[in-house]
Design a protein around this motif. Structure first.
Motif, PDB file in Angstrom:
ATOM      1  N   TRP A  77      40.329  36.011  21.737  1.00  0.00           N
ATOM      2  CA  TRP A  77      40.757  35.987  23.245  1.00  0.00           C
ATOM      3  C   TRP A  77      41.896  36.125  23.447  1.00  0.00           C
ATOM      4  CZ3 TRP A  77      40.863  30.633  20.652  1.00  0.00           C
ATOM      5  CH2 TRP A  77      42.593  29.900  20.336  1.00  0.00           C
ATOM      6  N   HIS A  78      41.853  36.789  24.300  1.00  0.00           N
ATOM      7  CA  HIS A  78      43.309  38.160  25.422  1.00  0.00           C
ATOM      8  C   HIS A  78      43.140  37.579  26.469  1.00  0.00           C
ATOM      9  CE1 HIS A  78      45.572  41.299  24.895  1.00  0.00           C
ATOM     10  NE2 HIS A  78      45.559  41.599  26.178  1.00  0.00           N
ATOM     11  N   PHE A  79      44.312  37.629  26.483  1.00  0.00           N
ATOM     12  CA  PHE A  79      45.559  37.121  27.917  1.00  0.00           C
ATOM     13  C   PHE A  79      45.493  38.232  28.040  1.00  0.00           C
ATOM     14  CE2 PHE A  79      44.887  33.554  25.166  1.00  0.00           C
ATOM     15  CZ  PHE A  79      44.036  32.684  26.395  1.00  0.00           C
ATOM     16  N   ALA A  80      45.275  39.024  29.449  1.00  0.00           N
ATOM     17  CA  ALA A  80      45.229  40.150  30.325  1.00  0.00           C
ATOM     18  C   ALA A  80      46.376  39.985  31.479  1.00  0.00           C
ATOM     19  CB  ALA A  80      44.572  41.186  30.499  1.00  0.00           C
ATOM     20  N   VAL A  81      47.162  39.791  31.233  1.00  0.00           N
ATOM     21  CA  VAL A  81      48.377  39.380  32.412  1.00  0.00           C
ATOM     22  C   VAL A  81      49.510  40.632  34.125  1.00  0.00           C
ATOM     23  CG1 VAL A  81      50.359  38.306  32.866  1.00  0.00           C
ATOM     24  CG2 VAL A  81      49.894  37.856  30.733  1.00  0.00           C
ATOM     25  N   VAL A  82      48.153  40.176  34.512  1.00  0.00           N
ATOM     26  CA  VAL A  82      48.581  40.836  36.108  1.00  0.00           C
ATOM     27  C   VAL A  82      49.104  40.923  36.312  1.00  0.00           C
ATOM     28  CG1 VAL A  82      46.964  42.391  37.512  1.00  0.00           C
ATOM     29  CG2 VAL A  82      45.842  41.580  35.239  1.00  0.00           C
ATOM     30  N   SER A  83      50.118  41.649  37.286  1.00  0.00           N
ATOM     31  CA  SER A  83      51.575  41.023  38.142  1.00  0.00           C
ATOM     32  C   SER A  83      52.135  42.569  39.293  1.00  0.00           C
ATOM     33  CB  SER A  83      52.931  41.041  37.735  1.00  0.00           C
ATOM     34  OG  SER A  83      53.381  41.902  37.438  1.00  0.00           O
ATOM     35  N   SER A  84      51.130  43.207  39.152  1.00  0.00           N
ATOM     36  CA  SER A  84      50.982  45.086  39.882  1.00  0.00           C
ATOM     37  C   SER A  84      50.559  44.532  41.464  1.00  0.00           C
ATOM     38  CB  SER A  84      50.836  45.755  38.891  1.00  0.00           C
ATOM     39  OG  SER A  84      50.318  47.184  39.678  1.00  0.00           O
ATOM     40  N   PRO A  85      50.932  44.725  41.909  1.00  0.00           N
ATOM     41  CA  PRO A  85      50.806  45.062  43.081  1.00  0.00           C
ATOM     42  C   PRO A  85      49.366  45.864  43.406  1.00  0.00           C
ATOM     43  CG  PRO A  85      52.491  44.632  44.044  1.00  0.00           C
ATOM     44  CD  PRO A  85      52.834  44.771  42.452  1.00  0.00           C
ATOM     45  N   ASP A  86      49.425  46.971  42.726  1.00  0.00           N
ATOM     46  CA  ASP A  86      48.515  47.875  43.325  1.00  0.00           C
ATOM     47  C   ASP A  86      46.776  47.075  41.869  1.00  0.00           C
ATOM     48  OD1 ASP A  86      49.684  49.269  44.751  1.00  0.00           O
ATOM     49  OD2 ASP A  86      50.287  51.022  42.716  1.00  0.00           O
ATOM     50  N   LYS A  87      47.426  46.667  40.904  1.00  0.00           N
ATOM     51  CA  LYS A  87      46.430  46.172  39.890  1.00  0.00           C
ATOM     52  C   LYS A  87      45.394  45.145  41.304  1.00  0.00           C
ATOM     53  CE  LYS A  87      45.907  48.026  36.309  1.00  0.00           C
ATOM     54  NZ  LYS A  87      44.803  49.327  36.052  1.00  0.00           N
ATOM     55  N   LYS A  88      46.313  44.050  40.880  1.00  0.00           N
ATOM     56  CA  LYS A  88      45.735  42.685  41.875  1.00  0.00           C
ATOM     57  C   LYS A  88      44.844  43.185  43.049  1.00  0.00           C
ATOM     58  CE  LYS A  88      49.395  40.284  42.787  1.00  0.00           C
ATOM     59  NZ  LYS A  88      50.644  39.445  43.173  1.00  0.00           N
ATOM     60  N   ASP A 108      32.864  35.503  50.573  1.00  0.00           N
ATOM     61  CA  ASP A 108      33.449  36.234  49.594  1.00  0.00           C
ATOM     62  C   ASP A 108      34.753  37.067  49.911  1.00  0.00           C
ATOM     63  OD1 ASP A 108      33.104  37.554  52.245  1.00  0.00           O
ATOM     64  OD2 ASP A 108      31.733  38.664  51.738  1.00  0.00           O
ATOM     65  N   GLU A 109      35.516  36.017  50.410  1.00  0.00           N
ATOM     66  CA  GLU A 109      37.039  37.076  50.853  1.00  0.00           C
ATOM     67  C   GLU A 109      37.969  36.413  49.310  1.00  0.00           C
ATOM     68  OE1 GLU A 109      38.281  36.306  54.364  1.00  0.00           O
ATOM     69  OE2 GLU A 109      36.386  37.573  55.487  1.00  0.00           O
ATOM     70  N   LYS A 110      38.287  36.914  48.802  1.00  0.00           N
ATOM     71  CA  LYS A 110      39.009  36.124  47.705  1.00  0.00           C
ATOM     72  C   LYS A 110      40.634  36.329  48.205  1.00  0.00           C
ATOM     73  CE  LYS A 110      35.808  34.499  46.271  1.00  0.00           C
ATOM     74  NZ  LYS A 110      34.718  33.272  46.290  1.00  0.00           N
ATOM     75  N   PRO A 111      40.877  36.588  49.039  1.00  0.00           N
ATOM     76  CA  PRO A 111      42.780  37.010  49.370  1.00  0.00           C
ATOM     77  C   PRO A 111      43.587  35.946  48.007  1.00  0.00           C
ATOM     78  CG  PRO A 111      42.190  34.955  50.971  1.00  0.00           C
ATOM     79  CD  PRO A 111      40.786  35.306  50.233  1.00  0.00           C
ATOM     80  N   PHE A 112      43.351  34.848  47.206  1.00  0.00           N
ATOM     81  CA  PHE A 112      44.650  34.903  46.890  1.00  0.00           C
ATOM     82  C   PHE A 112      44.409  35.506  44.805  1.00  0.00           C
ATOM     83  CE2 PHE A 112      40.445  32.709  45.798  1.00  0.00           C
ATOM     84  CZ  PHE A 112      39.964  32.989  45.457  1.00  0.00           C
ATOM     85  N   LEU A 113      42.937  36.587  45.009  1.00  0.00           N
ATOM     86  CA  LEU A 113      44.080  37.246  43.563  1.00  0.00           C
ATOM     87  C   LEU A 113      45.108  38.911  44.249  1.00  0.00           C
ATOM     88  CD1 LEU A 113      39.828  38.479  43.369  1.00  0.00           C
ATOM     89  CD2 LEU A 113      41.411  37.162  41.787  1.00  0.00           C
ATOM     90  N   GLU A 114      45.624  38.814  46.080  1.00  0.00           N
ATOM     91  CA  GLU A 114      46.865  39.570  46.162  1.00  0.00           C
ATOM     92  C   GLU A 114      47.719  38.570  46.353  1.00  0.00           C
ATOM     93  OE1 GLU A 114      45.989  43.591  47.466  1.00  0.00           O
ATOM     94  OE2 GLU A 114      43.995  42.249  48.764  1.00  0.00           O
ATOM     95  N   THR A 115      47.760  37.185  47.163  1.00  0.00           N
ATOM     96  CA  THR A 115      48.745  36.941  46.998  1.00  0.00           C
ATOM     97  C   THR A 115      49.677  35.761  46.081  1.00  0.00           C
ATOM     98  OG1 THR A 115      47.601  36.015  49.242  1.00  0.00           O
ATOM     99  CG2 THR A 115      49.609  34.800  48.802  1.00  0.00           C
ATOM    100  N   ALA A 116      48.569  35.093  45.215  1.00  0.00           N
ATOM    101  CA  ALA A 116      49.549  34.927  43.917  1.00  0.00           C
ATOM    102  C   ALA A 116      49.743  35.822  43.391  1.00  0.00           C
ATOM    103  CB  ALA A 116      48.537  34.376  42.849  1.00  0.00           C
ATOM    104  N   PRO A 117      51.391  35.394  42.383  1.00  0.00           N
ATOM    105  CA  PRO A 117      52.232  36.532  41.792  1.00  0.00           C
ATOM    106  C   PRO A 117      51.674  36.473  40.545  1.00  0.00           C
ATOM    107  CG  PRO A 117      52.910  34.433  41.747  1.00  0.00           C
ATOM    108  CD  PRO A 117      52.050  33.956  42.985  1.00  0.00           C
ATOM    109  N   TRP A 118      50.965  35.689  40.231  1.00  0.00           N
ATOM    110  CA  TRP A 118      50.400  36.245  38.680  1.00  0.00           C
ATOM    111  C   TRP A 118      48.832  35.913  38.293  1.00  0.00           C
ATOM    112  CZ3 TRP A 118      53.687  38.103  35.492  1.00  0.00           C
ATOM    113  CH2 TRP A 118      54.773  38.149  35.182  1.00  0.00           C
TER     114      TRP A 118
END
Length: 223
Positions: free
Chosen positions: A68-79, A113-123
């Motif tokens: 397994w690998h866990f890629a942790v994303v917090s960057s607003p641009d990446k989110k 099809d709208e997924k705003p949580f992918l940007e709103t959540a911190p992680w």
């Protein structure tokens, strides 16, 4: 068994009463867990995410290859990039890729099809299953029982995050190949899911349908 290096097995033995109490207490806490689709942008300490991933990394797995690998994303641009790519796939899903039966099954959950949580959540924790690599992650050694191993690890990850009283959502756009590119992961890794993590929004709600859980007699048999 074949000869191999060992260390003593170590686990505290509890009286039956205490063992029952702890099992029931854990059951009751996990029963409070609900998938959340409405997140706050309130920060969550990185240390919590690190601890949850370390807990996931102790999961049982094939040949101890830990695939397994866990890629942790917090960057607003990446989110934002992940959201845009995920929503493109979701539009295809809801516009015709999914069968009528599948859409009917999803209807009580109110998803679209709208997924705003992918940007709103911190992680965002993007979980990858490593088809090859072994414990040394050499990219060549065959891994075993990969999906089963990573699935167990994800369960332990989510349970630990719930213990920290954080809300989670498992998001599985299909196909998910874009996650490999956006997270810079190698071809032999397969994106399995995105675990969205954060605090729930103050006005967060849960679908009534999600409260329906099968009782013990339906999910178990005793032989």
């Amino acid at each position: 068994m074949r000869e191999h290096d060992t260390v003593p097995y170590s686990l505290e033995r509890l009286p039956d009463g205490e063992s029952i109490k702890r099992a029931q207490s854990m059951r009751d806490r996990l029963k409070e867990r609900r998938t959340c689709r409405y997140f706050s942008d309130e920060p969550v300490p990185r240390e919590v995410i690190e601890a949850a991933i370390e807990a996931a990394g102790t999961a049982p797995n094939g040949a101890n290859h830990q695939p397994w690998h866990f890629a942790v994303v917090s960057s607003p641009d990446k989110k934002k990039a992940i959201r845009e790519a995920a929503e493109a796939e979701e539009r295809n899903f809801y516009a015709g890729k999914a069968s009528d039966e599948w859409l009917e099954a999803l209807a009580p959950l109110g998803t679209d099809d709208e997924k705003p949580f992918l940007e709103t959540a911190p992680w965002l924790i993007v979980v990858f299953a490593q088809r090859k690599g072994g414990i040394e992650e050499d990219g060549k050694t065959q891994n075993y029982y990969v999906n089963e191993s990573v699935g167990i690890a994800c369960g332990m990850l989510i349970s630990t995050l719930h213990e920290a009283r954080l809300a989670t959502l498992t998001h599985t756009p299909s196909p998910m190949g874009f996650l490999r590119e956006l997270c810079g992961r190698p071809e032999y890794e397969k994106p399995l899911m995105v675990v969205v993590v954060g605090h729930p929004a103050e006005d967060a709600t849960v679908p009534v349908h999600a409260l329906e859980k099968k009782p013990l007699e339906k999910i178990s048999s005793w032989l």
